[in-house]
Design an enzyme around this catalytic site. Structure first.
Site, PDB file in Angstrom:
ATOM      1  N   ILE A 276       0.874  -1.184  -0.188  1.00 59.63           N
ATOM      2  CA  ILE A 276      -0.034  -0.011  -0.094  1.00 59.63           C
ATOM      3  C   ILE A 276       0.607   1.000   0.010  1.00 59.63           C
ATOM      4  CG2 ILE A 276      -1.960  -1.157   1.229  1.00 59.63           C
ATOM      5  CD1 ILE A 276      -0.973   0.480   3.603  1.00 59.63           C
ATOM      6  N   SER A 277       0.379   2.374  -0.511  1.00 58.92           N
ATOM      7  CA  SER A 277       1.077   3.568  -0.326  1.00 58.92           C
ATOM      8  C   SER A 277       2.061   3.646  -1.177  1.00 58.92           C
ATOM      9  CB  SER A 277       1.124   4.050   0.931  1.00 58.92           C
ATOM     10  OG  SER A 277       1.859   5.474   0.893  1.00 58.92           O
TER      11      SER A 277
END
Length: 614
Positions: A276-277
């Site tokens: 994620i990110s």
């Protein structure tokens, strides 16, 4: 297309040397033959057991321990044991990524915190041309399914340390009997105190031996240096290769863990990448690498930069937000709290006045100046949902911290050579630099997020001046994105190195992004990436989740819990769907705009709020 479990001959390699190609081995089966010039070098290798009250997933803390408001303590506050540093790092990284608050649903509605016993294999790896290593870690559960070999490979979110994706990949993969391979992707919390000459050893504890420090800056400096900003390597340009090296280290670790079942290779082992990110951006960069080594990719709220309509680089929109958003938010109603309006309004009003004095906005009073700043951001592609969620980043001064770090990384500037005069150090009550203490250094590796401020390391701004003291530094950071001097050209060249390529043809890729993401807006990242990849015929799908912002960890704040749904359940659901597809028992997700229902104040999250596609 499912993976066979046929085993091909694979040459055995020593732990410190790269895997060597064997005659007759396929590109799929032999990691050495598919990686081109990415010769592996693993060093500082160690193995540890984690059973009983020190498991792989939570180091024995469980939900109650992770919910504790204070971190696990060290018996000696200045000299932590490696096991203590690890437990505290897991506490910090779980809390930084997942919503563990009562009523948030973690461990009951989605996710697992059940103890997972097993072993950890740690090492440092270096990509060709890099001056500094990145950490790799493989967790092998005792319940590893030797008949259905699987590796979940991941990269830390943000600039976090090696456990920065434990709540993403570990929580999904370990209970399913998969090995989980992690990389800090050249960032992480291996800080170095340049004044005292003390860094972080491979086991996460402070070391006064420079040769034992995972990261030690090359040049002289004052204060604290950290790897993402000061390695001189622009690690983001290599994030895909970092992920691949972690997967290759996992094959080696599995061969050590189960020698009777060796060799482990990419033909006989399923590999799913998830992050994620920044970790989401890293696995998308891994998807573009040559060779049939990955089986699927799941990327949540990815920071990704492509040449496509609407796309913008992280540095571009971050420096824009740092400069304009505090003023613009005065014209946005119904902001989530925090930030506390009474505290930030005077500062944001001063920003409006300084922007008007610099002819960056129009208007005779603060209200008109705020409307002018807001119109500029909307014209640049910011949605009202992203602006509201971005208020948290503005209130916590996160935009400036990110921009200062990435300017150093992209320009490959030494710790004492930031073109805008930023540096990092411990700070006194008045903000002035001071020496770090032994107690502070002891917790750096565990508590740090990889980007100061935090963990008793602050961001020092040497250009502070005037009624809006942060403005001179912010204008300098913005000029690095738009200017034409030597420093700006260095930063812009570094940004260009991070542009993504298309994923490999035929590789299933699922992207999940919150429609209200205020840190990595979907309009600048996932939407243009997916459209560009789909137009090129790549197998990429997008779940756009309404009422989801960037930080699940902030859903512990009552106003955020009432307004927003967590994103992690959708990442786990996408992993389930991808895994079933690879088994031949399910279909891949289709593009979807998911309509969710915020739970409102004082209510517990339930499945009806999430509306996860089935």
């Amino acid at each position: 297309m499912t993976k066979t479990h046929m085993r091909r001959p694979l040459c055995l390699a020593t732990l410190a040397l790269s895997l060597a190609a064997c005659a007759g081995s396929s590109t799929r089966g032999d990691p050495a033959s598919m990686r081109g010039d990415d010769a592996l070098m693993f060093s500082a290798q160690r193995t540890s057991l984690h059973r009983g009250d020190d498991d792989l997933l939570t180091a024995g803390l469980g939900l109650a321990g992770l919910q504790a408001m204070t971190p696990p303590t060290f018996a000696d506050p200045e000299r932590p044991l490696a096991v203590e540093a690890r437990r505290r790092a897991l506490w910090a990284n779980w809390r930084g990524i997942a919503d563990l608050a009562p009523g948030g649903g973690y461990g009951t509605l989605y996710g697992s915190l059940a103890a997972v016993p097993g072993r950890e294999f740690h090492a440092l790896a270096t990509v060709p041309g890099a001056s500094q290593p990145h950490r790799v870690l493989v967790q092998v559960p005792d319940g590893f399914d030797r008949t259905r070999r699987c590796i979940v490979v991941t990269a830390s979110s943000g600039s976090r340390g090696i456990y920065g994706a434990i709540a993403v990949a570990g929580a999904w993969g370990l209970p399913k009997g998969c090995a989980v391979a992690y990389t800090d992707k050249g960032a992480g919390t291996d800080y170095f105190d340049t004044d005292a000459g003390i860094g972080i050893a491979a086991d996460g504890t402070p070391s006064a031996d420079r040769a034992q420090a995972v990261f030690a800056p090359a040049g002289a400096a004052q204060g604290v240096a950290f790897k993402h900003a000061h390695s001189g390597d622009n690690p983001e340009a290599d994030w895909g290769r970092h992920v691949r090296q972690a997967a290759e280290f996992a094959l080696q670790a599995l061969g050590e863990a189960y020698p009777d079942d060796a060799p482990f290779d990419f033909d006989s082992t399923r590999v799913i990448a998830v992050g994620i990110s920044n970790g989401g951006g890293a696995v998308l960069r891994a998807a573009e690498l040559e060779g049939d080594w990955l089986d699927a990719v799941v990327a949540g709220e990815p920071s990704i930069h492509v040449d496509a309509p609407g796309a913008r680089s992280l540095y571009d929109y971050t420096t824009e937000a740092a400069l304009l958003m505090p003023c613009a938010l005065l014209a946005v109603d119904n902001l989530p709290q925090p930030p506390l309006t009474a505290q930030v309004a005077p500062l944001w009003t001063a920003r409006c006045a300084s922007l008007r004095a610099a002819s960056l906005v129009e208007g005779k009073d603060a209200a008109a100046q705020a409307r002018s700043a807001l119109e500029i951001l909307r014209t640049q592609g910011w949605t009202d949902g992203a602006l509201r969620a971005g208020a948290l980043s503005a209130g916590f001064d996160l935009w400036r911290a990110i921009a200062a770090t990435y300017a150093s990384a992209y320009g490959r500037f030494d710790a004492d050579a930031h073109p805008c005069g930023y540096r990092s150090a411990a700070q006194g009550p008045d903000g002035s630099p001071r020496p770090s203490t032994a107690t502070e250094r002891a917790a750096w590796w565990s508590d740090g997020s990889g980007i100061p401020p935090g963990a008793a390391v602050g961001l020092v701004d040497t250009r502070m001046d005037g009624a809006d003291p942060l403005l001179p530094g912010l204008q300098c950071l913005r000029a690095l994105n738009e200017g034409d001097d030597a420093a700006a050209r260095r930063v812009q060249a570094g940004i260009a190195e991070t542009k993504a390529g298309l994923p490999r043809a035929g590789l299933p890729v699922v992207v999940i992004h919150g429609a209200d993401d205020g840190l990595i807006p979907i309009a600048f990242t996932s939407t243009p990436y997916v459209g560009w990849a789909q137009a090129a015929g790549r197998d990429v799908r997008l779940w756009q989740v309404a009422n989801a912002q960037h930080f699940d960890g902030f859903l512990g704040l009552p106003d955020y819990a009432a307004r927003y749904v967590p994103l992690l359940p959708y990442v786990y659901a996408a992993l389930d769907r991808v895994d079933a597809h690879l088994d031949g028992s399910g279909v891949l997700p289709t593009d979807a705009s998911i309509s969710t229902t915020p739970r409102g104040a004082g209510k517990a999250l339930d499945a009806t709020h999430l509306a996860i596609p089935r």
